[in-house]
Design an enzyme around this catalytic site. Structure first.
Site, short mmCIF file in Angstrom:
data_model
loop_
_atom_site.label_atom_id
_atom_site.label_comp_id
_atom_site.label_asym_id
_atom_site.label_seq_id
_atom_site.Cartn_x
_atom_site.Cartn_y
_atom_site.Cartn_z
N GLU A 64 9.67 -75.19 82.47
CA GLU A 64 9.72 -74.73 83.17
C GLU A 64 11.13 -74.81 84.05
O GLU A 64 11.55 -73.94 84.83
CB GLU A 64 8.61 -75.04 84.41
N ARG A 120 6.51 -77.47 89.11
CA ARG A 120 7.82 -78.10 88.24
C ARG A 120 8.91 -78.00 87.84
O ARG A 120 9.79 -78.14 87.30
CB ARG A 120 6.61 -78.41 86.73
N LYS A 160 -6.23 -74.61 64.98
CA LYS A 160 -7.70 -73.79 66.44
C LYS A 160 -7.96 -72.79 66.36
O LYS A 160 -7.75 -72.18 64.55
CB LYS A 160 -6.05 -72.82 67.01
#
Length: 642
Positions: free
Chosen positions: A382, A410, A295
């Protein structure tokens, strides 16, 4: 403009000539490393002045170039997961010259958006949906009997693949006839460091280069000699996976699902990736290519601190020094939450913190740093976070779930089934509520009031300022009122002296801010500060306006509602959420249920999806800024007096 074009041609001689992937595919493979270098240079130059998601896109450059080089996009489909890494994709698909408008009002979106480009095959903004969406596209291609065969590729990160929806997609891909290729972009990072057993597994998983090459070549030979048919493929694959697990004493989770696994490979070796993709792209059946990437690749500050460089804001492209945002000198609401939660946890040993891959984004990291054993980052899950909190609460603890508003969507079933029905004392700390700005349509937290208000047993509150947020968090510790929702926005508050002694707020008790008889304004949350300014402006012109800060959407303050209704004037409701189902709806329903006939004008988000842009621009577009509130007050009173 011509000078700018000449400058870009000189700085980016290859990229400046790529207006679509077909231009990229005209280049010899030896030129691709240069294309990757130019894309990184372009991103550094552009994002240093027009901020966006930096580290993810820098890490996915080679992957992006290889995909568009090998596959015939847009006929072949690339489905991005989340889309943080898709800036290079935008540069290669006709949006290079508009990239300066990225995330700006009226400009291109920071995420893949099918309305923006035919190369953006599916909406991306929330994690873990790419495998399921791509599987649907692959099956649809088969059902349509498309010729030539359409390749479908799902690109998913190592954090996103830990989400429940991704596992559901993998499970279904293993049993449904399809031709799906899954690219696992493994950089060992989400926004914060990855957590969970799957991350550790991906770190250790290995398939040797020799083994991959041998298997691939053997398959090609057997197919060419007509010794292997597609009907036999699944049996051979299962036998191969079992033999490999026996010899290697290590079970590959993907091959255990009968999904062919290739890798891991260096995700920054562009020529190698192109060769591998060409080798496996025409295989039938689901397969997964595992690429290891870094990254922030190509920019040392981002490589060294990828979490801070996820979305770094403006920075010096030469030194990497980030510009500080002093703003108004006030704290972010998330920090008020984080510091207050730590204060409460130091006094109450039953308090537990929970977040879903967002410890720094929600500032629950403040408590985590002091009490790591009492804060749980459950990753991108979640639904699990809410049910996990329900289990904790059932056993006498006080969980505080810090989750962004748009991501909490969600977990809707878990809120109902695993918390509200049992009236468990879970506190939902909903960050990034309301209009959030440049992240746009997938990230605005405007639906929570509407979708939560209809659930029995939930208490729903929204503070107007930092002090009220602290008091609501203090109030939520009580054991007898069940689950409680506290929503607050992205960004900074207005009071630098917010560290006030905390006090309990009676459930369902609002505040009368001003009194008046010409019109009533009822607000909820931090947008009430704009409502207050609009009321003050109207009063300076002789309009007598009553203003109530409700604090609680559910239950509404019955005494304040009765007082407001009995004035017999128009009531204006102001909320930073969708008008349908929120404060305006609640006030209208209360009036009707109690026999009042006051006219109600609702100010809030209209019944459409809000694009990206700066918050003030979007508030103006939605007619819910200070000026719009003021004009509504004045025009309503004037119409009555005519």
């Amino acid at each position: 403009m011509e000078n700018d074009d000449n400058l870009h041609s000189a700085s980016y001689p290859l990229l400046s000539k790529i207006d679509s992937p077909s231009d990229l595919r005209k280049l010899p493979v030896e030129k691709l490393p240069e294309v990757c270098s130019e894309i990184r240079g372009f991103l550094i130059e552009s994002l240093s002045t027009n901020p966006g998601h930096f580290a993810s896109s820098m890490g996915a450059v080679e992957l992006t170039v290889a995909l568009h080089y090998v596959f015939n996009t847009p006929y072949d489909r690339i489905v991005w997961d989340v889309g943080h890494q898709a800036y290079g994709h935008k540069l290669l698909t006709g949006r290079r010259d508009r990239f300066s408008t990225n995330r700006k009002f009226g400009g291109i979106s920071g995420f893949p958006n099918p309305e923006e480009s035919e190369y953006d095959t599916f909406t991306a903004g929330h994690a873990s949906n790419s495998i399921s969406a791509a599987l649907g596209m692959s099956v649809a291609s088969s059902l349509h009997n498309e010729t030539p065969q359409r390749n479908v590729v799902a690109v998913i990160g190592d954090a996103s693949i830990s989400g429940g929806l991704a596992f559901e997609g993998l499970n279904n891909a293993s049993t449904t006839p399809n031709n799906l290729l899954i690219i696992l972009n493994d950089n060992d990072m989400s926004i914060d460091h990855n957590v969970g057993a799957l991350n550790s597994y991906l770190t250790n998983i290995n398939t040797t280069r020799g083994y991959n090459k041998f298997r691939l070549n053997l398959y090609k030979i057997l197919r060419k000699l007509h010794l292997v048919t597609e009907r036999q493929r699944d049996f051979i694959l299962r036998f191969n996976n079992s033999l490999k697990s026996l010899l290697g004493k290590h079970q590959n989770i993907f091959e255990g699902l009968n999904i062919r696994y290739f890798g891991p490979f260096d995700g920054h070796d562009i020529e190698k990736i192109v060769r591998v993709l060409n080798d496996i792209k025409d295989m039938n059946g689901p397969r997964l290519l595992h690429l290891r990437t870094v990254k922030g690749k190509g920019f040392a500050p981002a490589e060294n601190d990828p979490a801070q460089w996820h979305a770094p804001g403006k920075f010096d492209p030469a030194t990497g020094k980030r510009q500080s945002d002093s703003g108004n000198g006030c704290a972010k609401y998330q920090d008020v939450f984080g510091e207050t939660l730590l204060e409460l946890a130091l006094q109450n040993d039953k308090i537990i913190g929970i977040t879903a891959a967002m410890p720094s984004g929600t500032s629950i990291s403040i408590m985590q740093a002091k009490m790591p054993h009492r804060v749980f980052d459950v990753g991108i899950s979640e639904g699990h976070a809410i049910t996990f909190a329900g289990g904790l609460a059932k056993e006498g603890l006080r969980p505080y779930c810090a989750i962004y508003s748009s991501f909490l969507q969600r977990a809707y079933d878990q809120i109902i089934h695993d918390v509200a029905i049992m009236k468990l004392p879970v506190t939902f700390c909903i960050d990034r509520s309301g209009i959030v700005g440049e992240d746009g349509v997938t990230h605005h937290g405007v639906f929570d009031l509407g979708y939560l208000r209809i659930i029995p047993n939930l208490i729903i509150a929204a503070p107007r300022n930092e002090e009220t947020l602290r008091n609501l968090l203090f109030t939520s510790q009580a054991a007898d009122h069940g689950p409680m929702v506290i929503r607050y926005p992205r960004g900074k508050g207005q009071n630098p002296d917010w560290r006030t002694p905390m006090r309990e707020i009676p459930i369902g008790r609002g505040s009368k801010m001003t009194d008046g008889n010409d019109i009533v304004v009822i607000s909820l949350g931090t947008i009430g500060n704009m409502a207050g300014k609009a009321v003050a402006r109207a009063e300076s012109e002789g309009i007598s306006a009553a203003w109530y800060d409700m604090i609680f959407l559910k239950p509404l303050d019955a005494d304040l509602m009765k007082e407001a209704a009995e004035k017999g004037v128009t009531i204006i409701t102001v909320e930073d959420g969708v008008k349908n189902g929120g404060l305006g709806s609640a006030v209208t329903e209360w009036l009707n249920d109690h026999g009042y006939s006051n006219r109600v004008i609702r100010i809030g988000v209209p019944d459409n999806f809000v694009p990206h842009g700066k918050v003030p621009e979007l508030m103006t577009q939605c007619c819910m800024d200070e000026e719009a509130i003021y004009q509504t007050i004045v025009e309503t009173v004037q119409n009555v007096t005519k």
